[in-house]
Design a protein around this motif. Structure first.
Motif, PDB file in Angstrom:
ATOM      1  N   GLY A 204     -58.094  34.923  64.309  1.00 51.80           N
ATOM      2  CA  GLY A 204     -58.382  35.745  63.138  1.00 51.80           C
ATOM      3  C   GLY A 204     -57.229  35.905  62.178  1.00 51.80           C
ATOM      4  O   GLY A 204     -57.409  36.441  61.080  1.00 51.80           O
ATOM      5  N   GLN A 205     -56.044  35.429  62.533  1.00 47.60           N
ATOM      6  CA  GLN A 205     -54.873  35.555  61.668  1.00 47.60           C
ATOM      7  C   GLN A 205     -54.875  34.445  60.627  1.00 47.60           C
ATOM      8  O   GLN A 205     -55.280  33.315  60.884  1.00 47.60           O
ATOM      9  N   VAL A 206     -54.413  34.747  59.402  1.00 42.72           N
ATOM     10  CA  VAL A 206     -54.314  33.764  58.323  1.00 42.72           C
ATOM     11  C   VAL A 206     -52.899  33.181  58.318  1.00 42.72           C
ATOM     12  O   VAL A 206     -51.918  33.945  58.352  1.00 42.72           O
ATOM     13  N   TYR A 207     -52.826  31.858  58.268  1.00 42.23           N
ATOM     14  CA  TYR A 207     -51.531  31.174  58.323  1.00 42.23           C
ATOM     15  C   TYR A 207     -51.355  30.266  57.102  1.00 42.23           C
ATOM     16  O   TYR A 207     -52.326  29.724  56.551  1.00 42.23           O
ATOM     17  N   GLN A 208     -50.107  30.114  56.728  1.00 45.29           N
ATOM     18  CA  GLN A 208     -49.754  29.167  55.662  1.00 45.29           C
ATOM     19  C   GLN A 208     -49.591  27.788  56.282  1.00 45.29           C
ATOM     20  O   GLN A 208     -48.792  27.596  57.201  1.00 45.29           O
ATOM     21  N   MET A 209     -50.351  26.796  55.761  1.00 44.02           N
ATOM     22  CA  MET A 209     -50.284  25.424  56.256  1.00 44.02           C
ATOM     23  C   MET A 209     -49.322  24.614  55.378  1.00 44.02           C
ATOM     24  O   MET A 209     -49.152  24.904  54.185  1.00 44.02           O
ATOM     25  N   ALA A 210     -48.706  23.609  55.949  1.00 46.40           N
ATOM     26  CA  ALA A 210     -47.802  22.740  55.187  1.00 46.40           C
ATOM     27  C   ALA A 210     -48.613  21.924  54.175  1.00 46.40           C
ATOM     28  O   ALA A 210     -49.531  21.200  54.568  1.00 46.40           O
ATOM     29  N   PRO A 211     -48.319  22.024  52.885  1.00 42.64           N
ATOM     30  CA  PRO A 211     -49.086  21.288  51.854  1.00 42.64           C
ATOM     31  C   PRO A 211     -48.643  19.830  51.759  1.00 42.64           C
ATOM     32  O   PRO A 211     -47.971  19.423  50.803  1.00 42.64           O
ATOM     33  N   ILE A 212     -49.030  19.037  52.736  1.00 43.89           N
ATOM     34  CA  ILE A 212     -48.598  17.634  52.777  1.00 43.89           C
ATOM     35  C   ILE A 212     -49.038  16.877  51.534  1.00 43.89           C
ATOM     36  O   ILE A 212     -48.318  16.010  51.037  1.00 43.89           O
ATOM     37  N   PHE A 213     -50.224  17.202  51.028  1.00 48.43           N
ATOM     38  CA  PHE A 213     -50.729  16.509  49.843  1.00 48.43           C
ATOM     39  C   PHE A 213     -49.737  16.644  48.679  1.00 48.43           C
ATOM     40  O   PHE A 213     -49.509  15.699  47.907  1.00 48.43           O
ATOM     41  N   PHE A 214     -49.159  17.841  48.539  1.00 51.30           N
ATOM     42  CA  PHE A 214     -48.226  18.123  47.445  1.00 51.30           C
ATOM     43  C   PHE A 214     -46.928  17.336  47.634  1.00 51.30           C
ATOM     44  O   PHE A 214     -46.430  16.714  46.693  1.00 51.30           O
ATOM     45  N   TYR A 215     -46.402  17.345  48.849  1.00 52.52           N
ATOM     46  CA  TYR A 215     -45.175  16.586  49.123  1.00 52.52           C
ATOM     47  C   TYR A 215     -45.382  15.101  48.823  1.00 52.52           C
ATOM     48  O   TYR A 215     -44.529  14.448  48.215  1.00 52.52           O
TER      49      TYR A 215
END
Length: 481
Positions: A204-215
């Motif tokens: 149920g916790q919200v996490y920040q994912m690594a934005p690989i698309f942006f990199y």
């Protein structure tokens, strides 16, 4: 390397502000792919024009390459996407070709598209006298533009994410623009206690994912700039220059070059004729001194060298090597340090796969190039990068020495072939004839000998006829007397 599987454990947290579809008809993923292709084709057309190659030749290639690339990317992206033996969304064989739906593997598109392009332009180049390497340099690096733009379609689809890097409250990526942060945050719905990237996940916790698309998008644009504008000019920057080699012919004026660029309307063609010193800018000098200069005055020396090589060199390999070196030297008599064609295409495969390798280490098992096979995916990616490096090396040395021909377009147009230029091919045919089986050779000898006998017989009969006619005339004259 981070080992993890995305599966169904990550859901929309309810805060996303972008969507894959708008109005039920505007599909962002398809739009970004189309826009990327248009930009890539457009810059390829510019490079064709700059090389003096008709743009229609690009059009024929695009007609074949783009559809095959889309099909290749779709097949590789959807095959086994939902598990071993289960394609994306359970589609069947024909569903694998639906490139307008999400699920594309860029490696599949590049591999299939490159193979198609090699076939099309390999055949075309035999008639247009344009090297296959030249075609490759004009087209392949620009795929990076399409890839860089296409990655933003993945952003709207909420795809191509790396592992969690922290909770929203302790977001380590707060430096990113807010809209990227919000749309790359996921709610974890899996079992509590699972550890990914050193983070103990809570249901149920919200996490920040690594934005690989942006990199990847930013890296692709940077690499495209390096391959397109830096790699072809390295030698010109650090090597000898025309205005230093031939100071009487060329007078480089950096300030005037900038003025020509900033105010082209002021320095028109008529004005440059009246004031030729204004035309001594960087690109104009290089075009006049090398790229647009056909070294016809080097032909007599070249022909003499080729004659010597064909007379002295015993082996075919030796003749090919020395003929190639002589041809390159004749078309670059000032020995400018020029990046030969093939380097840009090889640089694409090298740089792109290095970027992809670094990011593939963080991708989940169910979003790899080859689904659920991370080691195999990484191996294939690095092999492709190695082939790119090998292509760069060979195109500058071995291939240039052994396979270049007169009257073809490489980094510049080589002068037209003469009868001595073609001597190499005469010796090649002669070498091939010597290596044929003995039976055809004997038949050929028999045929030649029989022809020679027939010619001798005809000459003999002709001589006898002439003698008989002469004798008849003498007897007739004697009778009359």
């Amino acid at each position: 390397m981070i080992d993890w599987t995305q599966g169904d454990n990550w859901q929309d947290p309810g805060t996303w502000t972008v969507s894959s579809d708008y109005g039920g008809w505007f599909h962002v993923y398809a739009f970004t792919m189309t826009l990327g292709m248009i930009l890539a084709v457009g810059y390829s057309a510019f490079k064709f024009w700059k090389k003096g190659i008709p743009v229609t030749q690009l059009a024929w290639g695009v007609i074949a390459i783009i559809p095959m690339s889309l099909f290749g990317a779709s097949i590789f992206g959807k095959l086994n996407a939902d598990g071993p033996g289960v394609n994306a969304n359970g589609v069947g064989f024909w569903g694998l070709f639906a490139f307008w739906h999400a699920g594309m593997a860029i490696h599949g598109g590049v591999y299939v598209g490159t193979l198609t392009g090699l076939i099309v332009y390999g055949i075309m180049g035999r008639y247009t006298k344009v090297s296959l390497w030249t075609y490759m340099d004009c087209i392949i690096p620009n795929i990076l533009l399409g890839q860089g733009i296409g990655r933003w379609g993945n952003f709207f689809n909420h795809e191509v994410m790396g592992p969690p890097v922290g909770s929203v409250s302790s977001n380590p990526l707060s430096w990113l623009p807010h809209y990227i942060q919000v749309n790359t945050q996921w709610r974890y719905t899996g079992a509590t206690g699972q550890i990914i990237n050193g983070i103990n996940l809570q249901n149920g916790q919200v996490y920040q994912m690594a934005p690989i698309f942006f990199y990847e998008s930013i890296a692709l644009f940077i690499v495209w700039g390096l391959i397109t504008f830096v790699l072809p000019n390295i030698g010109k920057w650090i090597g000898s220059k025309p205005w230093k080699k031939l100071p009487k012919e060329y007078h480089f004026n950096a300030g005037q070059g900038w003025l020509n660029f900033i105010m082209p309307w002021k320095y028109s063609a008529k004005q440059l004729v009246k004031h030729p010193e204004r035309n001594q800018s960087y690109f104009v000098i290089w075009n006049q001194a090398f790229y647009k200069k056909l070294e016809t005055d080097q032909k007599p020396t070249y022909e003499k060298e080729i004659a010597k090589i064909n007379h002295k060199s015993a082996s075919l390999t030796s003749r090919r090597y020395h003929s190639g070196r002589t041809l390159i030297k004749a078309n670059n008599p000032q020995k400018y340090w020029i990046t030969k064609v093939g380097a840009e295409a090889g640089g694409y495969f090298l740089a792109w796969n290095i970027i992809r390798f670094a990011l593939e280490l963080q991708r989940p098992y169910d979003h790899l190039f080859i689904m659920y096979e991370k080691t195999l995916s990484l191996v294939i990616i690095m092999v492709t990068a190695g082939l790119g490096l090998l292509m760069m090396i060979l195109s500058q040395n071995v291939i240039a020495w052994f396979f270049r021909q007169p009257n073809k377009l490489y980094e510049k147009e080589y002068f037209e072939a003469s009868h001595l230029d073609k001597a190499y091919f005469y010796y090649l045919r002669k070498w091939l004839n010597l290596n044929k089986t003995s039976q055809p050779k004997s038949r050929k000898k028999q045929t030649n000998s029989s022809k020679q006998e027939q010619i001798k017989q005809r000459k003999k009969i002709s001589k006898e006829d002439k003698a008989a006619q002469k004798l008849a005339k003498m007897q007739k004259k004697k009778t009359n007397d």
